[in-house]
Every structure is written in C-alpha cells, then in structure tokens.
Design a protein around this motif. Structure first.
Motif, PDB file in Angstrom:
ATOM      1  N   ASP A 110       3.853  -1.933  21.604  1.00 48.13           N
ATOM      2  CA  ASP A 110       2.929  -1.489  20.967  1.00 48.13           C
ATOM      3  C   ASP A 110       3.322  -2.021  19.203  1.00 48.13           C
ATOM      4  N   ASN A 111       2.609  -2.596  18.599  1.00 48.19           N
ATOM      5  CA  ASN A 111       2.970  -3.178  17.172  1.00 48.19           C
ATOM      6  C   ASN A 111       2.022  -2.895  16.209  1.00 48.19           C
ATOM      7  N   SER A 112       2.502  -3.089  14.912  1.00 48.83           N
ATOM      8  CA  SER A 112       1.553  -2.905  13.749  1.00 48.83           C
ATOM      9  C   SER A 112       0.523  -4.017  13.602  1.00 48.83           C
ATOM     10  N   ALA A 113      -0.696  -3.589  13.184  1.00 50.87           N
ATOM     11  CA  ALA A 113      -1.709  -4.621  13.077  1.00 50.87           C
ATOM     12  C   ALA A 113      -1.704  -4.900  11.413  1.00 50.87           C
ATOM     13  N   MET A 114      -0.885  -3.968  10.515  1.00 52.71           N
ATOM     14  CA  MET A 114      -1.077  -3.996   9.320  1.00 52.71           C
ATOM     15  C   MET A 114       0.675  -4.201   8.663  1.00 52.71           C
ATOM     16  N   ASP A 115       0.591  -4.657   7.282  1.00 48.33           N
ATOM     17  CA  ASP A 115       1.757  -4.308   6.444  1.00 48.33           C
ATOM     18  C   ASP A 115       1.577  -2.896   5.769  1.00 48.33           C
ATOM     19  N   GLY A 116       2.689  -1.981   6.241  1.00 48.70           N
ATOM     20  CA  GLY A 116       2.377  -0.500   5.629  1.00 48.70           C
ATOM     21  C   GLY A 116       3.520   0.429   6.237  1.00 48.70           C
ATOM     22  N   TYR A 117       3.083   1.470   6.399  1.00 48.39           N
ATOM     23  CA  TYR A 117       3.923   2.495   6.989  1.00 48.39           C
ATOM     24  C   TYR A 117       3.540   3.133   8.096  1.00 48.39           C
ATOM     25  N   ALA A 118       4.448   3.161   9.289  1.00 47.35           N
ATOM     26  CA  ALA A 118       4.149   3.992  10.606  1.00 47.35           C
ATOM     27  C   ALA A 118       4.484   5.339  10.207  1.00 47.35           C
ATOM     28  N   VAL A 119       3.404   6.169  10.551  1.00 49.08           N
ATOM     29  CA  VAL A 119       3.640   7.484  10.227  1.00 49.08           C
ATOM     30  C   VAL A 119       2.999   8.305  11.533  1.00 49.08           C
ATOM     31  N   ARG A 120       3.092   9.802  11.308  1.00 47.97           N
ATOM     32  CA  ARG A 120       2.286  10.785  12.361  1.00 47.97           C
ATOM     33  C   ARG A 120       1.135  11.081  11.532  1.00 47.97           C
ATOM     34  N   ALA A 121       0.088  10.618  12.119  1.00 46.85           N
ATOM     35  CA  ALA A 121      -1.366  10.876  11.618  1.00 46.85           C
ATOM     36  C   ALA A 121      -1.565  12.203  10.892  1.00 46.85           C
ATOM     37  N   ALA A 122      -0.936  13.337  12.008  1.00 52.62           N
ATOM     38  CA  ALA A 122      -1.139  14.634  11.563  1.00 52.62           C
ATOM     39  C   ALA A 122      -0.626  14.951  10.105  1.00 52.62           C
ATOM     40  N   ASP A 123       0.461  14.349   9.826  1.00 52.82           N
ATOM     41  CA  ASP A 123       1.094  14.438   8.522  1.00 52.82           C
ATOM     42  C   ASP A 123       0.450  14.121   7.328  1.00 52.82           C
ATOM     43  N   VAL A 124      -0.340  13.249   7.431  1.00 50.72           N
ATOM     44  CA  VAL A 124      -1.223  12.903   6.403  1.00 50.72           C
ATOM     45  C   VAL A 124      -2.831  13.175   6.315  1.00 50.72           C
ATOM     46  N   GLU A 125      -3.269  13.934   7.025  1.00 51.30           N
ATOM     47  CA  GLU A 125      -4.525  14.400   7.409  1.00 51.30           C
ATOM     48  C   GLU A 125      -5.103  14.631   5.845  1.00 51.30           C
ATOM     49  N   GLY A 126      -4.407  15.373   4.841  1.00 43.46           N
ATOM     50  CA  GLY A 126      -4.990  15.551   3.709  1.00 43.46           C
ATOM     51  C   GLY A 126      -4.646  14.545   2.655  1.00 43.46           C
ATOM     52  N   ALA A 127      -4.175  13.464   2.933  1.00 38.75           N
ATOM     53  CA  ALA A 127      -3.778  12.636   1.879  1.00 38.75           C
ATOM     54  C   ALA A 127      -4.833  11.999   1.108  1.00 38.75           C
ATOM     55  N   LEU A 128      -4.662  12.066  -0.282  1.00 39.52           N
ATOM     56  CA  LEU A 128      -5.803  11.678  -1.240  1.00 39.52           C
ATOM     57  C   LEU A 128      -5.176  10.766  -2.426  1.00 39.52           C
ATOM     58  N   GLU A 129      -5.656  10.147  -2.992  1.00 33.28           N
ATOM     59  CA  GLU A 129      -5.338   9.070  -4.213  1.00 33.28           C
ATOM     60  C   GLU A 129      -4.703  10.209  -5.239  1.00 33.28           C
ATOM     61  N   GLY A 130      -5.450  11.213  -5.299  1.00 35.45           N
ATOM     62  CA  GLY A 130      -4.874  12.121  -6.545  1.00 35.45           C
ATOM     63  C   GLY A 130      -4.016  13.072  -5.898  1.00 35.45           C
ATOM     64  N   THR A 131      -3.965  13.341  -4.705  1.00 36.35           N
ATOM     65  CA  THR A 131      -3.229  14.288  -4.040  1.00 36.35           C
ATOM     66  C   THR A 131      -2.242  13.676  -2.946  1.00 36.35           C
ATOM     67  N   PRO A 132      -1.585  12.740  -3.050  1.00 32.86           N
ATOM     68  CA  PRO A 132      -0.769  11.929  -2.036  1.00 32.86           C
ATOM     69  C   PRO A 132       0.163  12.683  -1.180  1.00 32.86           C
ATOM     70  N   VAL A 133       0.490  12.251  -0.078  1.00 30.70           N
ATOM     71  CA  VAL A 133       1.487  13.078   0.706  1.00 30.70           C
ATOM     72  C   VAL A 133       2.708  12.287   0.621  1.00 30.70           C
ATOM     73  N   ARG A 134       3.822  12.931   0.307  1.00 28.26           N
ATOM     74  CA  ARG A 134       5.205  12.225   0.216  1.00 28.26           C
ATOM     75  C   ARG A 134       6.010  12.225   1.392  1.00 28.26           C
ATOM     76  N   LEU A 135       6.347  11.151   2.065  1.00 31.69           N
ATOM     77  CA  LEU A 135       7.309  10.851   3.199  1.00 31.69           C
ATOM     78  C   LEU A 135       8.468  10.348   3.147  1.00 31.69           C
ATOM     79  N   ARG A 136       9.565  10.879   3.777  1.00 29.82           N
ATOM     80  CA  ARG A 136      10.811  10.196   3.532  1.00 29.82           C
ATOM     81  C   ARG A 136      10.842   8.961   4.452  1.00 29.82           C
ATOM     82  N   VAL A 137      11.269   7.639   3.783  1.00 24.02           N
ATOM     83  CA  VAL A 137      11.219   6.513   4.505  1.00 24.02           C
ATOM     84  C   VAL A 137      12.567   6.329   5.168  1.00 24.02           C
TER      85      VAL A 137
END
Ligand code: AMP
Ligand code: MG
Length: 409
Positions: A47-74
């Motif tokens: 399984d591999n990434s189709a994009m440059d970006g961040y691998a995440v758990r979708a459930a963690d970022v459900e409510g993420a928006l530009e004004g109210t970002p979700v912060r994750l530890r890299v």
C-alpha cells in the motif's frame, strides 16, 4: 491466371511462426509473445501514497477545516524507497511522499496542499478531512503475483514493455524476425551512388523492398543484383535456403531476358505465375530449397503492391501475428474511374475523412506502374473488383490503408 484470394491462400498455406527467441524487454517492442508472461510480484507491492502529504487516521481529522485545523504530532518522514519504521497512533501523522509505503495505523493521506507545517515540522496542521482509504494505492491493485499479465500471441506495445519491466521479465520470449533476401534483377541497374549511364537506371526496388521488409518487422538482406542471364540468376537465387524468405524483383514477365520463372522451375518449385490483378499481373511464387520464394514484378509500384498483398502477410505470420491484413474501409470516389474488367485493380489514392465520418478518395497521381511518386503520395489502395469496368464519381468502394498497421481501426 489465378485470383488474388487464390494466390494469398497458396502463399500463406505452408507458413508457420518461426522459432521463438529471447530478446531484451525493450527489443520486444512490436514483436509477438511466444509464451505467457507471469508476474513474480504484486504490483503495487505494498500500500503506498498517491500524494505528497501526511499519512493519518481519517477519524482524527474528521472535523478539520482551514479555520479550525487539527494538529497532529509528526512521528516520521518517509520518502519513496524507504519503509516506515513507526506506526501512526491516534493524534499522530507521518510525513509521506508519493510512492512511499503507508505506515501501520494510518488509513488515509492528506495532500500537502491542505496542511501546514508547525513547530519546525514537528506538528502538522491538517486543514481538510479525508475519507478512509483516500490517496492510498492498494497493494496488488494493478497486478497479482502469479497472474498472467501478458498472454502468448499478444503484440508488445510500449505499455507492455513497461509491464515486462514491472514484473521483472528482462528477456521475454518472442517469435523470431524473418531474414528476407532481396534480389534485384536486370542488366540496366546501377547502384544508388552512381549516376546512370546511357540505358541505365538506379536500382530503387531493392530499397523500397528492404524498407517494406523492415516495416513488416523482417530483417532485409540485399544480395547482389542478378544480371539477365540464366547462370547469374541461378547462382544468386540458389542462396534462398540461407534465408527464411527470398524476394526477387523483375525478370518475371514475357521479355527475352526474363529468366526468373525458368530458374525457379529449374532449381525449385513453382506454384503460380500470373495473378489477375493490376498493377503486377506477372509474378511468381514457389520454393527454392524449401524457402518460400516470391518473384515480384520489376516495375517499381508493381513490386511494392505485390509485396503488400503477398509478402507482408507471410512475414507477419512468420512472426506469430494473427492479424495479417492492413485495415481497410469504404470510400466514396471523388471522380470517375475506368478499368479493364478482367482483373482486380489496386489504385494509388488518398482517402480523406469527412466531417460526417465517411471518406472520400481521389487518385494520388498517374497510375503507371513505373511511377513511384503517386505511390508515395497514396495513403490507400482502392480495390476495384474484377468483372466491372466503370466506377462513377460517388460510387462506394473498399480501400486498403497502406498507412495503417494491422489491428488499428
Ligand atoms: P522487367 O520485368 O525486369 O522487365 O522490369 C520491368 C521494369 O521495371 C523495367 O522498366 C525495369 O527497368 C524496371 N525495373 C526492374 N528492376 C528494377 C529495380 N530494381 N529498380 C528500379 N526499376 C526496376
Ligand atoms: Mg528486367
């Protein structure tokens, strides 16, 4: 005289595919596979990434928006070619590049455009939600290990060359190219480099035929010109068994010095001598020492049309092809055409596609069989059947597209 179909039936009847050989993946372009190609690996292998970006758990970022970002530890940076060593837990992300393996725990990738780096890269601010599985290319989504990716009999195109490389087949098995001897005949012929003296002409047929052989996937071998006498012609035509096919040009009609037919009867076998067609009625076929022999006519366009109709399909069959005919289609004649009713005519023409999808065809120049310029300008041969003598403008006839390969539309 026999018909074009009868002649084709005869020339193709004993032809089999030549023995296969191994070539490099790249050299297999245009060749026919003699064996199935089986993958030794899943493609993609992980399984591999189709994009440059961040691998995440979708459930963690459900409510993420530009004004109210979700912060994750890299937790890690994973470029393509490196396997991740850290799992992504709740509240965590892995910086990932296109093609890099997706780490354990992550189930989606957020593209970099929807994120921002904070704390010198230690934190990723995610500004959009992702669906589970989004931007992840799954293991084996293209090919499964053990699967037949290319089947015997298929023609190798550029994508197939890429597939060969992807599944590790460096030396695919393909049918061999036929070695084709080309023999021009005539006392009047001088080489291309020479300015012809009185009564002489340049030997153009060896070139057009060699080019046709190449275009049909064969390997041309231009032999010495056979001069117009029995002994010289016997000496050169006797070399046929060194090759898979021998093609001669000229010396096959009714002239005082036309010896090809006599030589063929002396040193080989002859199947036919005349075909009910124009250009190129006098042409012969047989075998010399078991090698198929084509005695094509000498006139430059006759020899090329004879090659098109009879030699080309033989060379393709020897290479394992099953589509032996160039594509053809109906065309509407742009002008009247007269012909003699005893033969089938193959006239040099240009077919032009109309806005409604139909084709209109006009002759591409004078039709003398000694002329090559109208053959050069032609993209098709109009096929005008025997038994008829007049075709008025607006009549629909068939054409053979000499500018298109077998299997194309
Ligand atoms: P032939 O059947 O040998 O009499 O040839 C018919 C015509 O084709 C004659 O005008 C020849 O000069 C011409 N011709 C024959 N062989 C070649 C050749 N190799 N290249 C160009 N023209 C040729
Ligand atoms: Mg001649």
């Amino acid at each position: 005289m026999i018909t074009v179909e009868e002649a084709r039936g005869i020339v193709l009847s004993d032809i089999r595919a030549l023995e296969p050989e191994r070539v490099t993946a790249l050299e297999s372009i245009g060749r026919v596979l003699a064996a199935d190609v089986v993958s030794d690996i899943d493609v993609a292998p992980f399984d591999n990434s189709a994009m440059d970006g961040y691998a995440v758990r979708a459930a963690d970022v459900e409510g993420a928006l530009e004004g109210t970002p979700v912060r994750l530890r890299v937790v890690e940076h994973v470029p393509a070619g490196v396997f991740p060593s850290m799992a992504v837990g709740p509240g965590e992300a892995t910086r990932i590049m296109t093609g890099a393996p997706v780490p354990q725990g992550a189930d989606a990738v957020v593209m970099v455009e929807r994120t921002a780096e904070e704390d010198g890269g230690a934190v990723a601010a995610i500004m959009a939600p992702v669906r589970k599985g989004e931007n992840i290319r799954l293991r084996a989504e293209d090919v499964r290990a053990g699967e037949v990716v290319l089947a015997a009999g298929e023609v190798v195109g550029p994508a197939a060359v890429g597939l060969l490389a992807a599944v590790g087949v460096a030396q695919p098995l393909v049918y061999r190219r036929p070695r084709v001897a080309i023999v021009a005949t005539g006392d009047e012929l001088v080489p291309i480099e020479e300015y012809p003296g009185p009564g002489k002409i340049r030997n153009s047929n060896s070139y057009s035929l060699a080019a046709q052989v190449l275009d049909a996937g064969g390997e041309p071998h231009v032999l010495d010109v056979a001069r117009d006498n029995f002994e010289d012609s016997v000496a050169i035509l006797s070399r046929a068994p060194e090759f898979d096919v021998m093609v001669s040009t000229g010396g096959v009609s009714m002239g005082d010095y036309d010896v090809v037919k006599d030589v063929l009867e002396r040193i080989g076998t002859m199947d036919f001598w005349k075909v009910a067609m124009r250009p190129g009625a006098p042409q012969t076929h047989g075998t010399i020492g078991g090698t198929p022999f084509f005695g094509l006519p000498g006139n430059p366009t006759s020899t090329m049309v004879g090659f098109e109709l009879f030699v080309r399909p033989v060379l393709l069959k020897m290479q394992g092809h099953t589509m032996l005919d160039r594509p053809g289609h109906a065309v509407v004649l742009a002008h009247d055409i007269k012909k003699k009713p005893d033969r089938r005519y193959f006239l040099r023409a240009r077919a032009a596609r109309q806005p409604d999808g139909t084709y209109v065809a006009a002759l591409s120049g004078a039709q003398s069989s000694a002329m090559l310029t109208s053959m050069h300008r032609a993209n098709c041969l109009l096929v005008l059947p025997e038994g008829e003598s007049f075709f008025s403008a607006g009549t629909t006839v068939e054409c053979i597209r000499i500018d298109r390969k077998e299997g194309s539309e």
